[in-house]
Design a protein around this motif. Sequence first.
Motif, PDB file in Angstrom:
ATOM      1  N   ARG A 195       0.814  -1.220   0.000  1.00  0.00           N
ATOM      2  CA  ARG A 195       0.000   0.000   0.000  1.00  0.00           C
ATOM      3  C   ARG A 195       0.847   1.269   0.000  1.00  0.00           C
ATOM      4  N   GLN A 196       1.848   1.339   0.865  1.00  0.00           N
ATOM      5  CA  GLN A 196       2.699   2.531   0.890  1.00  0.00           C
ATOM      6  C   GLN A 196       3.479   2.700  -0.413  1.00  0.00           C
ATOM      7  N   PRO A 197       4.088   1.634  -0.959  1.00  0.00           N
ATOM      8  CA  PRO A 197       4.759   1.799  -2.257  1.00  0.00           C
ATOM      9  C   PRO A 197       3.802   2.217  -3.367  1.00  0.00           C
ATOM     10  N   MET A 198       2.570   1.689  -3.373  1.00  0.00           N
ATOM     11  CA  MET A 198       1.600   2.089  -4.385  1.00  0.00           C
ATOM     12  C   MET A 198       1.327   3.583  -4.305  1.00  0.00           C
ATOM     13  N   GLN A 199       1.169   4.108  -3.083  1.00  0.00           N
ATOM     14  CA  GLN A 199       0.922   5.534  -2.925  1.00  0.00           C
ATOM     15  C   GLN A 199       2.113   6.363  -3.390  1.00  0.00           C
TER      16      GLN A 199
ATOM     17  N   VAL B 203      -2.154  -3.355  -8.950  1.00  0.00           N
ATOM     18  CA  VAL B 203      -1.668  -3.497  -7.584  1.00  0.00           C
ATOM     19  C   VAL B 203      -2.799  -3.922  -6.652  1.00  0.00           C
ATOM     20  N   GLU B 204      -3.974  -3.325  -6.796  1.00  0.00           N
ATOM     21  CA  GLU B 204      -5.092  -3.688  -5.921  1.00  0.00           C
ATOM     22  C   GLU B 204      -5.528  -5.130  -6.160  1.00  0.00           C
TER      23      GLU B 204
ATOM     24  N   ASP C 247      -2.905  -7.184  -4.437  1.00  0.00           N
ATOM     25  CA  ASP C 247      -3.041  -7.045  -2.991  1.00  0.00           C
ATOM     26  C   ASP C 247      -4.141  -7.958  -2.457  1.00  0.00           C
ATOM     27  N   ARG C 248      -5.267  -8.014  -3.150  1.00  0.00           N
ATOM     28  CA  ARG C 248      -6.355  -8.897  -2.710  1.00  0.00           C
ATOM     29  C   ARG C 248      -5.915 -10.359  -2.713  1.00  0.00           C
ATOM     30  N   LEU C 249      -5.158 -10.753  -3.727  1.00  0.00           N
ATOM     31  CA  LEU C 249      -4.717 -12.143  -3.821  1.00  0.00           C
ATOM     32  C   LEU C 249      -3.661 -12.461  -2.766  1.00  0.00           C
ATOM     33  N   VAL C 250      -2.783 -11.496  -2.478  1.00  0.00           N
ATOM     34  CA  VAL C 250      -1.799 -11.687  -1.418  1.00  0.00           C
ATOM     35  C   VAL C 250      -2.502 -11.850  -0.075  1.00  0.00           C
TER      36      VAL C 250
ATOM     37  N   GLN D 133       1.858 -12.066 -12.153  1.00  0.00           N
ATOM     38  CA  GLN D 133       1.913 -12.600 -10.795  1.00  0.00           C
ATOM     39  C   GLN D 133       0.518 -12.954 -10.300  1.00  0.00           C
ATOM     40  N   ALA D 134      -0.436 -12.063 -10.571  1.00  0.00           N
ATOM     41  CA  ALA D 134      -1.813 -12.311 -10.138  1.00  0.00           C
ATOM     42  C   ALA D 134      -2.384 -13.543 -10.829  1.00  0.00           C
ATOM     43  N   ASN D 135      -2.082 -13.710 -12.099  1.00  0.00           N
ATOM     44  CA  ASN D 135      -2.563 -14.888 -12.819  1.00  0.00           C
ATOM     45  C   ASN D 135      -2.013 -16.174 -12.209  1.00  0.00           C
ATOM     46  N   GLU D 136      -0.752 -16.142 -11.800  1.00  0.00           N
ATOM     47  CA  GLU D 136      -0.163 -17.323 -11.168  1.00  0.00           C
ATOM     48  C   GLU D 136      -0.890 -17.673  -9.870  1.00  0.00           C
ATOM     49  N   PHE D 137      -1.285 -16.649  -9.107  1.00  0.00           N
ATOM     50  CA  PHE D 137      -2.062 -16.903  -7.894  1.00  0.00           C
ATOM     51  C   PHE D 137      -3.376 -17.587  -8.252  1.00  0.00           C
TER      52      PHE D 137
END
Length: 316
Positions: A153-157, A177-178, A181-184, A310-314
């Motif tokens: 979140r901080q890096p995204m901002q 990123v969002e 983040d949900r998948l993480v 990365q999200a697709n791999e999740f």
Amino acid sequence: MSDETPYARLSPDLVLDAVTACGLWPDGRLLALNSYENRVWQIGLEEAAPVIAKFYRPGRWSDAAILEEHSFANELADAELPVVAPKLFAGRTLLHHDGFRYALSPRHGGRAPSLESADQLEWLGRLIARMHAVGARSSFVHRGRLDRDTLIRQPMQAVLTGSLLPATLAERYRHAVERLDRLVAARFDAVGPVRSLRLHGDCHPGNVLWTDAGPHFVDLDDARMGPAVQDLWMLAHDERAMEALLEGYASMRDFDHAELALIPALRAMRQVHYAGWIAARWHDQAFPAAFPFAAEARWWEQHIADLHEQANEFEE
């Protein structure tokens, strides 16, 4: 000192004066070492071995947080672990000179470890297990945790409020990123509670130096609370390497294999943080020189594509 130019006054003369203020006698030899977050110099001394001077980035850590880093390093050294710890001067490890905070440590050279060698990986696994046994004795109070707020979140901002990301890519970046983040978050929830302990935090091959006597660890600047697997996954380039690390680790300390499922989440968090770190530090003149690609729209397009990959791999 301006936040926009945190090291503008850190001249070679100031560095030498800071070392002299500790009662040491520099011989005039200075070598700037590869460091972007802080400034690190090797200082030659008259009739003594060189020392390493680390000047902390203003505003990043509080004094209390830096002292926790120093205390942890010395606790590890007292446990006979090969960790480079800061030197003590007049009872202090955190030193001040002309507005800068710094620490001096012995110089320990070495070469990169061979991550193709099962023997070296097992050796590293044993040492990391011993490090974690010490890390589990107590908790950091001031250094924070390895979590989504710090690494996503901080890096995204920082990226969204900075000057690097083209405005035309802002929504695509935010969405990527969002989504990640949900998948993480879902992965951490699926794994469930894991034990958090004091970590090296940034245990990649560049922070391990090998000599004929074996390895030693350097740079605890990113030490935080987090799961044990954080100090393992960056040293393992494939499953066989991780098996060797864990074989060594398990010979000294129990490892919760459920933590292995966190590796994709930790890798994703590091990827988001990397771009945010560059964006947050862009005003430091060392960063445009070292990371010129970050000023190009095509790099951000690729970064967004990588986040979706990365999200697709999740999801798979």
